[in-house]
Design a protein around this motif. Sequence first.
Motif, PDB file in Angstrom:
ATOM      1  N   VAL A 184       0.761  -1.119  -0.008  1.00 45.96           N
ATOM      2  CA  VAL A 184      -0.029   0.102   0.137  1.00 45.96           C
ATOM      3  C   VAL A 184       0.867   1.114  -0.046  1.00 45.96           C
ATOM      4  O   VAL A 184       1.567   1.548   1.183  1.00 45.96           O
ATOM      5  CB  VAL A 184      -0.928   0.101   1.222  1.00 45.96           C
ATOM      6  CG1 VAL A 184      -1.837   1.341   1.278  1.00 45.96           C
ATOM      7  CG2 VAL A 184      -1.745  -1.051   1.258  1.00 45.96           C
ATOM      8  N   PHE A 231      -0.885   6.522  -2.884  1.00 45.77           N
ATOM      9  CA  PHE A 231      -1.951   5.976  -3.648  1.00 45.77           C
ATOM     10  C   PHE A 231      -1.536   5.029  -4.949  1.00 45.77           C
ATOM     11  O   PHE A 231      -2.217   4.031  -4.875  1.00 45.77           O
ATOM     12  CB  PHE A 231      -3.200   6.998  -4.014  1.00 45.77           C
ATOM     13  CG  PHE A 231      -3.142   8.071  -2.995  1.00 45.77           C
ATOM     14  CD1 PHE A 231      -3.491   7.889  -1.578  1.00 45.77           C
ATOM     15  CD2 PHE A 231      -3.253   9.203  -3.356  1.00 45.77           C
ATOM     16  CE1 PHE A 231      -3.744   8.910  -0.621  1.00 45.77           C
ATOM     17  CE2 PHE A 231      -3.569  10.496  -2.453  1.00 45.77           C
ATOM     18  CZ  PHE A 231      -3.806  10.232  -1.239  1.00 45.77           C
ATOM     19  N   GLN A 262      -6.792   6.563  -0.784  1.00 44.71           N
ATOM     20  CA  GLN A 262      -6.157   5.720   0.172  1.00 44.71           C
ATOM     21  C   GLN A 262      -6.802   4.499   0.499  1.00 44.71           C
ATOM     22  O   GLN A 262      -6.288   3.378   0.433  1.00 44.71           O
ATOM     23  CB  GLN A 262      -5.566   6.317   1.354  1.00 44.71           C
ATOM     24  CG  GLN A 262      -4.532   5.637   2.155  1.00 44.71           C
ATOM     25  CD  GLN A 262      -3.397   5.254   1.202  1.00 44.71           C
ATOM     26  OE1 GLN A 262      -3.257   4.168   0.261  1.00 44.71           O
ATOM     27  NE2 GLN A 262      -2.217   6.182   1.321  1.00 44.71           N
ATOM     28  N   ARG A 263      -8.151   4.772   0.570  1.00 49.60           N
ATOM     29  CA  ARG A 263      -8.862   3.374   0.960  1.00 49.60           C
ATOM     30  C   ARG A 263      -9.241   2.728  -0.302  1.00 49.60           C
ATOM     31  O   ARG A 263      -9.097   1.232   0.080  1.00 49.60           O
ATOM     32  CB  ARG A 263     -10.534   3.979   1.412  1.00 49.60           C
ATOM     33  CG  ARG A 263     -10.463   4.372   2.815  1.00 49.60           C
ATOM     34  CD  ARG A 263     -11.917   5.081   3.031  1.00 49.60           C
ATOM     35  NE  ARG A 263     -11.984   5.844   4.122  1.00 49.60           N
ATOM     36  CZ  ARG A 263     -12.422   5.093   5.465  1.00 49.60           C
ATOM     37  NH1 ARG A 263     -12.460   3.855   5.507  1.00 49.60           N
ATOM     38  NH2 ARG A 263     -12.420   5.712   6.530  1.00 49.60           N
ATOM     39  N   GLY A 291      -6.566   2.310  -2.448  1.00 49.64           N
ATOM     40  CA  GLY A 291      -5.392   1.421  -2.238  1.00 49.64           C
ATOM     41  C   GLY A 291      -5.236   0.313  -1.319  1.00 49.64           C
ATOM     42  O   GLY A 291      -5.060  -0.850  -1.730  1.00 49.64           O
ATOM     43  N   LEU A 292      -5.769   0.491  -0.282  1.00 50.02           N
ATOM     44  CA  LEU A 292      -6.133  -0.498   0.707  1.00 50.02           C
ATOM     45  C   LEU A 292      -6.947  -1.667   0.436  1.00 50.02           C
ATOM     46  O   LEU A 292      -6.674  -2.824   0.463  1.00 50.02           O
ATOM     47  CB  LEU A 292      -6.595   0.015   2.423  1.00 50.02           C
ATOM     48  CG  LEU A 292      -6.792  -0.836   3.181  1.00 50.02           C
ATOM     49  CD1 LEU A 292      -5.576  -1.506   3.407  1.00 50.02           C
ATOM     50  CD2 LEU A 292      -7.231  -0.189   4.486  1.00 50.02           C
ATOM     51  N   ARG A 343      -7.488  -2.351  -2.665  1.00 49.96           N
ATOM     52  CA  ARG A 343      -6.806  -3.278  -3.726  1.00 49.96           C
ATOM     53  C   ARG A 343      -5.785  -4.172  -3.281  1.00 49.96           C
ATOM     54  O   ARG A 343      -5.630  -5.603  -3.618  1.00 49.96           O
ATOM     55  CB  ARG A 343      -6.063  -2.498  -4.733  1.00 49.96           C
ATOM     56  CG  ARG A 343      -5.233  -3.027  -5.635  1.00 49.96           C
ATOM     57  CD  ARG A 343      -4.481  -2.025  -6.470  1.00 49.96           C
ATOM     58  NE  ARG A 343      -3.662  -0.986  -5.794  1.00 49.96           N
ATOM     59  CZ  ARG A 343      -3.121   0.023  -6.145  1.00 49.96           C
ATOM     60  NH1 ARG A 343      -3.498   0.526  -7.520  1.00 49.96           N
ATOM     61  NH2 ARG A 343      -2.517   0.823  -5.381  1.00 49.96           N
ATOM     62  N   ALA A 344      -5.051  -3.921  -1.923  1.00 48.26           N
ATOM     63  CA  ALA A 344      -4.069  -4.850  -1.404  1.00 48.26           C
ATOM     64  C   ALA A 344      -4.758  -6.053  -0.642  1.00 48.26           C
ATOM     65  O   ALA A 344      -4.425  -7.068  -0.701  1.00 48.26           O
ATOM     66  CB  ALA A 344      -3.366  -3.955  -0.357  1.00 48.26           C
ATOM     67  N   LEU A 381       0.613  -7.460   4.427  1.00 46.82           N
ATOM     68  CA  LEU A 381       0.545  -6.381   3.739  1.00 46.82           C
ATOM     69  C   LEU A 381       1.704  -5.281   4.156  1.00 46.82           C
ATOM     70  O   LEU A 381       1.922  -5.255   5.385  1.00 46.82           O
ATOM     71  CB  LEU A 381      -0.886  -5.990   4.228  1.00 46.82           C
ATOM     72  CG  LEU A 381      -2.040  -6.647   3.975  1.00 46.82           C
ATOM     73  CD1 LEU A 381      -3.357  -5.508   4.282  1.00 46.82           C
ATOM     74  CD2 LEU A 381      -2.166  -6.711   2.336  1.00 46.82           C
ATOM     75  N   LEU A 420       2.802  -1.328   4.161  1.00 44.28           N
ATOM     76  CA  LEU A 420       1.966   0.019   4.288  1.00 44.28           C
ATOM     77  C   LEU A 420       3.084   0.997   4.563  1.00 44.28           C
ATOM     78  O   LEU A 420       3.701   0.900   5.599  1.00 44.28           O
ATOM     79  CB  LEU A 420       0.767  -0.039   5.175  1.00 44.28           C
ATOM     80  CG  LEU A 420      -0.189  -1.148   5.076  1.00 44.28           C
ATOM     81  CD1 LEU A 420       0.076  -2.021   6.089  1.00 44.28           C
ATOM     82  CD2 LEU A 420      -1.605  -0.255   5.439  1.00 44.28           C
ATOM     83  N   PRO A 436       0.616   4.907   4.964  1.00 44.09           N
ATOM     84  CA  PRO A 436      -0.695   5.117   4.370  1.00 44.09           C
ATOM     85  C   PRO A 436      -1.310   6.148   4.857  1.00 44.09           C
ATOM     86  O   PRO A 436      -2.301   6.679   3.832  1.00 44.09           O
ATOM     87  CB  PRO A 436      -1.239   3.393   4.508  1.00 44.09           C
ATOM     88  CG  PRO A 436      -0.626   3.146   5.837  1.00 44.09           C
ATOM     89  CD  PRO A 436       0.616   3.715   5.845  1.00 44.09           C
TER      90      PRO A 436
END
Length: 267
Positions: free
Chosen positions: A94, A98, A154-155, A157-158, A160-161, A169, A171, A174
């Motif tokens: 992450v 982004f 950013q959410r 991106g999270l 997607r991860a 994960l 980060l 982030p």
Amino acid sequence: MTATVRAIRQAMPDTANPVVEVRNLSKRYGSSVEALRDVNLSFPTGQLISLLGPSGCGKTTLLKIIAGLLPATSGEVLVKGQKVTAPGPERAFVFQDFALLPWGSVLRNAAFGLELRGVPKAEREAKAKHYIEQVGLAGFENRYPHELSGGMRQRVGLARALAVDADVLLLDEPFSAVDEQNRRKFQEDLLRLRQIENKTLIFVTHSIEEAVYLSDRIVLLSPRPGRVSDIIEPKISRDRDPDQIRRDSGYLDTVETIWRGLRDYAD
């Protein structure tokens, strides 16, 4: 050191059930910049571990080496017992900035990692929609990044991860680009998602308060070249209202202990 904090020296890494192991790792950029020196760490399965230290100490460099995005100069990283030589499906990153596709919708961005793996469209979109909902973006599936706030991006991106179902994960700061109100909300959301998903999270931050609030363990890195100076385990019960946690004497004592260890390195 207070009774609520346990410091462990680098010579005593925890080897119990590690999903990620860092062994004698060093990193140089060219001949003049030594970013990391002889780092040894173990990251147990299911924990959230923060990397904390002064600017330039090699936190993001270490994270990118674990991700397989940068090569080490010497030493090695093992993930689930296998040596890291490149990015792999058991790790998801992450990014701080982004790293979204500007031409892709929220749904396309959240499903992109699965698309790269060749997952059929219906399957990847169903999974992406689940995680879009989990991160609080239900109803925004057809929006584009330029239509979203920084926190919403950013959410994505999270999501997607999470969608690629990686074991680890990674980060990189982030929440650094969002305001304090959203940052605290993200922290609470991350703890909730961690309970649901049971992932191992390795989290780079500059915020002592954030590290203490979120982490099972906090790895303190020294100024460049980054070395492990301490590993701190906050003894905090998180089964309470967030405001109660932030007023807890254990939380406050841990923040103060870490600050005393880092303040000589402050800019």
